[in-house]
Design a protein around this motif. Structure first.
Motif, PDB file in Angstrom:
ATOM      1  N   LEU A   1       7.069   5.304   0.263  1.00 51.81           N
ATOM      2  CA  LEU A   1       6.188   4.272   0.795  1.00 51.81           C
ATOM      3  C   LEU A   1       4.839   4.870   1.200  1.00 51.81           C
ATOM      4  O   LEU A   1       3.785   4.320   0.869  1.00 51.81           O
ATOM      5  CB  LEU A   1       6.843   3.576   1.992  1.00 51.81           C
ATOM      6  CG  LEU A   1       5.978   2.543   2.703  1.00 51.81           C
ATOM      7  CD1 LEU A   1       5.695   1.354   1.794  1.00 51.81           C
ATOM      8  CD2 LEU A   1       6.650   2.090   3.986  1.00 51.81           C
ATOM      9  N   MET A   2       4.859   5.999   1.893  1.00 55.32           N
ATOM     10  CA  MET A   2       3.608   6.643   2.294  1.00 55.32           C
ATOM     11  C   MET A   2       2.807   7.100   1.077  1.00 55.32           C
ATOM     12  O   MET A   2       1.582   7.007   1.054  1.00 55.32           O
ATOM     13  CB  MET A   2       3.890   7.835   3.221  1.00 55.32           C
ATOM     14  CG  MET A   2       4.439   7.450   4.577  1.00 55.32           C
ATOM     15  SD  MET A   2       3.316   6.416   5.530  1.00 55.32           S
ATOM     16  CE  MET A   2       4.124   4.841   5.435  1.00 55.32           C
ATOM     17  N   TRP A   3       3.495   7.589   0.050  1.00 54.46           N
ATOM     18  CA  TRP A   3       2.823   8.024  -1.172  1.00 54.46           C
ATOM     19  C   TRP A   3       2.153   6.835  -1.854  1.00 54.46           C
ATOM     20  O   TRP A   3       1.011   6.923  -2.302  1.00 54.46           O
ATOM     21  CB  TRP A   3       3.844   8.695  -2.094  1.00 54.46           C
ATOM     22  CG  TRP A   3       3.280   9.154  -3.393  1.00 54.46           C
ATOM     23  CD1 TRP A   3       2.400  10.173  -3.602  1.00 54.46           C
ATOM     24  CD2 TRP A   3       3.559   8.595  -4.674  1.00 54.46           C
ATOM     25  NE1 TRP A   3       2.122  10.286  -4.932  1.00 54.46           N
ATOM     26  CE2 TRP A   3       2.823   9.327  -5.621  1.00 54.46           C
ATOM     27  CE3 TRP A   3       4.374   7.559  -5.113  1.00 54.46           C
ATOM     28  CZ2 TRP A   3       2.863   9.051  -6.972  1.00 54.46           C
ATOM     29  CZ3 TRP A   3       4.409   7.279  -6.461  1.00 54.46           C
ATOM     30  CH2 TRP A   3       3.663   8.019  -7.371  1.00 54.46           C
ATOM     31  N   LEU A   4       2.849   5.686  -1.913  1.00 55.71           N
ATOM     32  CA  LEU A   4       2.255   4.487  -2.492  1.00 55.71           C
ATOM     33  C   LEU A   4       1.065   3.997  -1.668  1.00 55.71           C
ATOM     34  O   LEU A   4       0.068   3.526  -2.213  1.00 55.71           O
ATOM     35  CB  LEU A   4       3.302   3.386  -2.621  1.00 55.71           C
ATOM     36  CG  LEU A   4       4.384   3.610  -3.669  1.00 55.71           C
ATOM     37  CD1 LEU A   4       5.451   2.533  -3.571  1.00 55.71           C
ATOM     38  CD2 LEU A   4       3.790   3.651  -5.064  1.00 55.71           C
ATOM     39  N   LEU A   5       1.183   4.134  -0.359  1.00 55.41           N
ATOM     40  CA  LEU A   5       0.071   3.713   0.505  1.00 55.41           C
ATOM     41  C   LEU A   5      -1.160   4.581   0.324  1.00 55.41           C
ATOM     42  O   LEU A   5      -2.280   4.125   0.569  1.00 55.41           O
ATOM     43  CB  LEU A   5       0.515   3.692   1.967  1.00 55.41           C
ATOM     44  CG  LEU A   5       1.392   2.515   2.369  1.00 55.41           C
ATOM     45  CD1 LEU A   5       1.804   2.639   3.837  1.00 55.41           C
ATOM     46  CD2 LEU A   5       0.718   1.190   2.114  1.00 55.41           C
ATOM     47  N   THR A   6      -0.983   5.834  -0.106  1.00 56.39           N
ATOM     48  CA  THR A   6      -2.176   6.654  -0.387  1.00 56.39           C
ATOM     49  C   THR A   6      -2.962   6.068  -1.548  1.00 56.39           C
ATOM     50  O   THR A   6      -4.194   6.093  -1.538  1.00 56.39           O
ATOM     51  CB  THR A   6      -1.795   8.116  -0.705  1.00 56.39           C
ATOM     52  OG1 THR A   6      -0.984   8.165  -1.880  1.00 56.39           O
ATOM     53  CG2 THR A   6      -1.106   8.778   0.467  1.00 56.39           C
ATOM     54  N   TYR A   7      -2.268   5.522  -2.547  1.00 57.10           N
ATOM     55  CA  TYR A   7      -2.957   4.878  -3.661  1.00 57.10           C
ATOM     56  C   TYR A   7      -3.602   3.557  -3.237  1.00 57.10           C
ATOM     57  O   TYR A   7      -4.715   3.237  -3.656  1.00 57.10           O
ATOM     58  CB  TYR A   7      -1.998   4.647  -4.831  1.00 57.10           C
ATOM     59  CG  TYR A   7      -1.684   5.921  -5.561  1.00 57.10           C
ATOM     60  CD1 TYR A   7      -2.609   6.504  -6.413  1.00 57.10           C
ATOM     61  CD2 TYR A   7      -0.468   6.565  -5.377  1.00 57.10           C
ATOM     62  CE1 TYR A   7      -2.341   7.687  -7.079  1.00 57.10           C
ATOM     63  CE2 TYR A   7      -0.182   7.745  -6.034  1.00 57.10           C
ATOM     64  CZ  TYR A   7      -1.114   8.299  -6.882  1.00 57.10           C
ATOM     65  OH  TYR A   7      -0.842   9.467  -7.523  1.00 57.10           O
ATOM     66  N   VAL A   8      -2.903   2.805  -2.423  1.00 53.93           N
ATOM     67  CA  VAL A   8      -3.480   1.558  -1.913  1.00 53.93           C
ATOM     68  C   VAL A   8      -4.717   1.867  -1.076  1.00 53.93           C
ATOM     69  O   VAL A   8      -5.754   1.203  -1.201  1.00 53.93           O
ATOM     70  CB  VAL A   8      -2.439   0.767  -1.086  1.00 53.93           C
ATOM     71  CG1 VAL A   8      -3.082  -0.421  -0.383  1.00 53.93           C
ATOM     72  CG2 VAL A   8      -1.305   0.296  -1.981  1.00 53.93           C
ATOM     73  N   GLY A   9      -4.635   2.893  -0.253  1.00 54.89           N
ATOM     74  CA  GLY A   9      -5.772   3.285   0.566  1.00 54.89           C
ATOM     75  C   GLY A   9      -6.951   3.779  -0.254  1.00 54.89           C
ATOM     76  O   GLY A   9      -8.103   3.604   0.133  1.00 54.89           O
ATOM     77  N   ALA A  10      -6.674   4.398  -1.396  1.00 55.55           N
ATOM     78  CA  ALA A  10      -7.753   4.849  -2.262  1.00 55.55           C
ATOM     79  C   ALA A  10      -8.447   3.679  -2.960  1.00 55.55           C
ATOM     80  O   ALA A  10      -9.629   3.745  -3.275  1.00 55.55           O
ATOM     81  CB  ALA A  10      -7.214   5.826  -3.302  1.00 55.55           C
ATOM     82  N   LEU A  11      -7.708   2.601  -3.198  1.00 54.17           N
ATOM     83  CA  LEU A  11      -8.270   1.445  -3.897  1.00 54.17           C
ATOM     84  C   LEU A  11      -8.953   0.450  -2.963  1.00 54.17           C
ATOM     85  O   LEU A  11      -9.930  -0.186  -3.334  1.00 54.17           O
ATOM     86  CB  LEU A  11      -7.166   0.713  -4.668  1.00 54.17           C
ATOM     87  CG  LEU A  11      -6.544   1.474  -5.827  1.00 54.17           C
ATOM     88  CD1 LEU A  11      -5.359   0.693  -6.386  1.00 54.17           C
ATOM     89  CD2 LEU A  11      -7.573   1.721  -6.911  1.00 54.17           C
ATOM     90  N   PHE A  12      -8.396   0.284  -1.760  1.00 59.20           N
ATOM     91  CA  PHE A  12      -8.877  -0.748  -0.856  1.00 59.20           C
ATOM     92  C   PHE A  12      -9.242  -0.175   0.496  1.00 59.20           C
ATOM     93  O   PHE A  12      -8.588   0.733   0.993  1.00 59.20           O
ATOM     94  CB  PHE A  12      -7.796  -1.824  -0.626  1.00 59.20           C
ATOM     95  CG  PHE A  12      -7.390  -2.563  -1.848  1.00 59.20           C
ATOM     96  CD1 PHE A  12      -8.217  -3.529  -2.389  1.00 59.20           C
ATOM     97  CD2 PHE A  12      -6.181  -2.307  -2.457  1.00 59.20           C
ATOM     98  CE1 PHE A  12      -7.840  -4.223  -3.517  1.00 59.20           C
ATOM     99  CE2 PHE A  12      -5.791  -2.999  -3.576  1.00 59.20           C
ATOM    100  CZ  PHE A  12      -6.626  -3.962  -4.119  1.00 59.20           C
TER     101      PHE A  12
END
Length: 175
Positions: A119-130
Motif C-alpha cells: 500500500l505504501m509503495w502504491l501511494l508513492t506512485y499516487v503521490g508522484a502523480l497527484f
C-alpha cells in the motif's frame, strides 16, 4: 448524509461550493492567506450590516438595538464534560492508531506488514502523480457526486452490463 444525496439543493450547493472554493483557493494561496481573506470577508460583511442597521435606525428614529444581540448573548463555550469526552475520543483514536502502526512496522503479522508495504509503495506512485490537495478535491467531488449517481442509476446494474460486455462469450439477460 442528506447533504451528500442533495436532498436540500440550496444547502448542499452552498456547502459543496464553499468547500470547493476553499480547496481551489488553497491550490493558489497559502493557508494563512486563505484564512485571512475569509476573516476579512466575514468581518466586512458584519461591519457593513452593522453600519447599515445603525443608519437605518437613525433615519427611522427607532431603537432596535444591536443587530447581532441574540448572537452575542448566545452561549458558545464547551462544558467540562464535553471537553473530557472529546479528549477521551481523541486519545482512543490516537492510541489505537499507534498500536496498529507499531504492529505493522514491527512485523507482528508478516502478511499484514507486507500488505501495508505494498500500500505504501502504491501511494508513492499516487503521490508522484497527484498533489495531496488535488486528491482532496477529487475526493470531495466524488463524495458529492457518487451517491447521487448510484442512487439514480443503480451502479450494480451498470457494472453488470460493463462486465457482460467485456467478458467474451457472456450473454446479456433478456429484458
Amino acid at each position: 448524509m442528506e447533504l451528500l444525496y442533495w436532498r436540500d439543493l440550496k444547502q448542499t450547493g452552498l456547502v459543496f461550493g464553499g468547500v470547493l472554493l476553499l480547496l481551489f483557493s488553497l491550490t493558489q494561496f497559502s493557508v494563512v492567506s486563505v484564512v485571512a481573506y475569509l476573516a476579512l470577508a466575514a468581518l466586512s460583511a458584519t461591519i457593513s450590516f452593522r453600519v447599515y442597521k445603525s443608519v437605518l435606525q437613525a433615519v427611522q428614529k427607532t431603537d432596535e438595538g444591536h443587530p447581532f444581540k441574540s448572537y452575542l448573548e448566545m452561549e458558545i463555550s464547551l462544558s467540562h464534560d464535553q471537553m473530557q469526552r472529546y479528549a477521551e475520543n481523541t486519545q482512543h483514536y490516537i492510541n489505537s492508531t499507534l498500536k496498529e502502526l507499531r504492529r505493522l512496522f514491527l512485523v507482528q503479522d508478516l502478511v499484514d506488514s507486507l500488505k501495508f508495504a505494498v500500500l505504501m509503495w502504491l501511494l508513492t506512485y499516487v503521490g508522484a502523480l497527484f498533489n495531496g490537495l488535488t486528491l482532496l478535491i477529487m475526493a470531495v467531488v466524488s463524495m458529492f457526486s457518487m451517491p447521487v449517481v448510484y442512487e439514480k442509476y443503480q451502479c450494480d446494474l451498470f457494472c453488470g452490463f460493463v462486465i457482460q460486455e467485456k467478458i467474451p462469450g457472456a450473454k446479456r439477460k433478456a429484458e
